[in-house]
Design a protein around this motif. Structure first.
Motif, PDB file in Angstrom:
ATOM      1  N   THR A  55       0.886  -1.404   0.065  1.00  0.00           N
ATOM      2  CA  THR A  55       0.163  -0.238   0.117  1.00  0.00           C
ATOM      3  C   THR A  55       0.761   1.307  -0.116  1.00  0.00           C
ATOM      4  OG1 THR A  55      -1.690  -1.033   1.120  1.00  0.00           O
ATOM      5  CG2 THR A  55      -1.731   1.097   1.231  1.00  0.00           C
ATOM      6  N   CYS A  71      -5.521   6.983   7.413  1.00  0.00           N
ATOM      7  CA  CYS A  71      -5.891   7.289   5.910  1.00  0.00           C
ATOM      8  C   CYS A  71      -6.258   8.795   5.645  1.00  0.00           C
ATOM      9  CB  CYS A  71      -7.158   6.299   5.629  1.00  0.00           C
ATOM     10  SG  CYS A  71      -7.919   6.510   4.206  1.00  0.00           S
ATOM     11  N   GLU A  73      -7.832  10.131   3.437  1.00  0.00           N
ATOM     12  CA  GLU A  73      -9.169  10.420   2.739  1.00  0.00           C
ATOM     13  C   GLU A  73     -10.145  10.237   3.793  1.00  0.00           C
ATOM     14  OE1 GLU A  73      -9.743   8.243  -0.764  1.00  0.00           O
ATOM     15  OE2 GLU A  73      -7.578   7.914  -1.149  1.00  0.00           O
ATOM     16  N   ALA A  84      -4.184  -1.146   7.620  1.00  0.00           N
ATOM     17  CA  ALA A  84      -4.449  -0.396   6.450  1.00  0.00           C
ATOM     18  C   ALA A  84      -4.633  -0.839   5.170  1.00  0.00           C
ATOM     19  CB  ALA A  84      -2.983   0.523   6.447  1.00  0.00           C
ATOM     20  N   HIS A  87      -8.190  -2.146   4.722  1.00  0.00           N
ATOM     21  CA  HIS A  87      -9.186  -1.061   4.717  1.00  0.00           C
ATOM     22  C   HIS A  87      -8.913  -0.314   3.184  1.00  0.00           C
ATOM     23  CE1 HIS A  87     -11.024   2.672   5.614  1.00  0.00           C
ATOM     24  NE2 HIS A  87     -10.235   3.732   5.001  1.00  0.00           N
ATOM     25  N   ALA A  88      -7.656  -0.430   2.703  1.00  0.00           N
ATOM     26  CA  ALA A  88      -7.436   0.207   1.465  1.00  0.00           C
ATOM     27  C   ALA A  88      -8.203  -0.819   0.439  1.00  0.00           C
ATOM     28  CB  ALA A  88      -6.116   0.170   1.004  1.00  0.00           C
ATOM     29  N   HIS A  93      -9.684   3.405  -0.807  1.00  0.00           N
ATOM     30  CA  HIS A  93      -8.581   4.716  -0.413  1.00  0.00           C
ATOM     31  C   HIS A  93      -7.173   4.233  -0.906  1.00  0.00           C
ATOM     32  CE1 HIS A  93     -12.059   6.177   2.755  1.00  0.00           C
ATOM     33  NE2 HIS A  93     -12.445   6.010   1.434  1.00  0.00           N
ATOM     34  N   THR A  94      -6.461   5.096  -1.105  1.00  0.00           N
ATOM     35  CA  THR A  94      -5.229   4.834  -1.744  1.00  0.00           C
ATOM     36  C   THR A  94      -4.244   5.760  -1.007  1.00  0.00           C
ATOM     37  OG1 THR A  94      -5.047   6.282  -3.481  1.00  0.00           O
ATOM     38  CG2 THR A  94      -5.655   3.988  -3.993  1.00  0.00           C
ATOM     39  N   PHE A  96      -2.419   7.173   2.249  1.00  0.00           N
ATOM     40  CA  PHE A  96      -2.180   6.620   3.722  1.00  0.00           C
ATOM     41  C   PHE A  96      -0.786   7.487   3.993  1.00  0.00           C
ATOM     42  CE2 PHE A  96      -4.972   3.545   2.082  1.00  0.00           C
ATOM     43  CZ  PHE A  96      -5.640   3.099   3.153  1.00  0.00           C
TER      44      PHE A  96
END
Length: 305
Positions: A55, A71, A73, A84, A87-88, A93-94, A96
């Motif tokens: 990630t 994160c 975002e 993490a 979650h991505a 979401h990208t 972090f």
């Protein structure tokens, strides 16, 4: 520690590849079980690909030690890189970054409670899967029983038809035999009459008498009404659907009566019962009898069972 966690996960029945990945992406048994539960529907190949690609996480500067990940975002914080990445994967979401903010670790009591909750959820899920499997087995068994029952009913129907066919064949053979005997008896009587007539002519010639005229043939005796009534019988059939009154030829078999009740009244017959005199007709031998052979002429009352 990691080896101990892996062994515990394997003892719980988790796949080895997933368990090894869970140990790598978590901190302790509760985190590993939590990660396994969250990724249970994600294909292993996808998880391995994410592990290989990693990630995109921004590093903190100035030599500061990162205590957590955040994160950018949504602002959610994570203790480990595995959390993490999970979650991505779920949120898309990208962006972090490492954070100097430390997330308070779970206490031993919290870890035990969380571990117990995870175990209960896994137990409930497996119980649900077991219930689904049992229901599927039940449906399959019902289908199998229905197929067996229909096959058995079809076999019985074919047997009944074969029995009726065989009974009709025997009845016809009996009628043909009786007709043949009548013809033979008539031929014998005709031969006897011819010999008697020739003997009378020879005797008259010897005595010089005139030859007597041949006697007129004796007409066949007209059968009395009671005898004629035995060519048919009237049955009162007591079924579960009510009484049925039918008149049959005396040479009708009980099989044929049973077949008629099934086709016209939807009644499956296994046996006939006569109360007076007490008789029970069942099985191939009894049901193959004609009404006359069963003593049911000129009338009778039968209970259908």
């Amino acid at each position: 520690m990691s080896q101990s966690v892996l062994e515990q996960l394997l003892e719980m029945g988790f796949d080895k590849s997933r368990a090894e990945l869970a140990v790598k992406k978590s901190d302790g048994l509760p985190d590993a079980m939590d990660w396994l539960e969250k990724t249970q529907d994600t294909p292993l190949e996808e998880l391995l690909e994410e592990e290989e690609n990693g990630t995109n996480i921004a590093k903190v500067g100035d030599g500061t030690v990162a205590m957590s990940l955040v994160c950018n975002e949504c602002g959610k914080k994570f203790r480990t890189q595995g959390e993490a990445e999970f979650h991505a994967n779920k949120s898309g979401h990208t962006d972090f970054a490492e954070s100097t903010e430390e997330i308070a670790p779970l206490t031993e009591e919290e870890k035990k409670k969380r571990l117990e909750e995870l175990r209960e959820r896994i137990k409930a899920k497996r119980a649900g899967q077991s219930a689904v499997e049992k229901e599927e087995q039940k449906r399959n068994e019902q289908i199998r029983q229905k197929a067996t029952r229909e096959s058995h009913e079809l076999k019985e129907e074919l047997q009944r038809k074969e029995q009726i066919k065989e009974a009709a064949k025997k009845r016809q053979e009996k009628i043909d035999d009786m007709e043949a005997k009548k013809r033979i008896k008539a031929k014998i009587e005709a031969d006897k009459e011819e010999r008697r007539r020739k003997a009378e002519e020879a005797k008259a010639a010897r005595e010089g008498r005139s030859i007597p005229a041949p006697a007129a043939p004796v007409p066949a005796a007209t059968p009395s009404r009671p005898a004629a009534s035995h060519n048919e019988t009237r049955l009162r059939l007591q079924t579960s659907n009510g009484n049925v009154m039918k008149t049959f030829p005396a040479d009708t078999t009980l099989f044929e009566v049973a077949q008629l009740l099934e086709s016209e009244n939807g009644v499956i017959v296994t046996k006939f019962v006569q109360n007076f005199p007490r008789k029970i007709f069942e099985g191939n031998l009894d049901l193959g009898k004609t009404l006359k052979e069963a003593g049911l002429v000129p009338s009778a009352a039968l209970i259908v069972q």
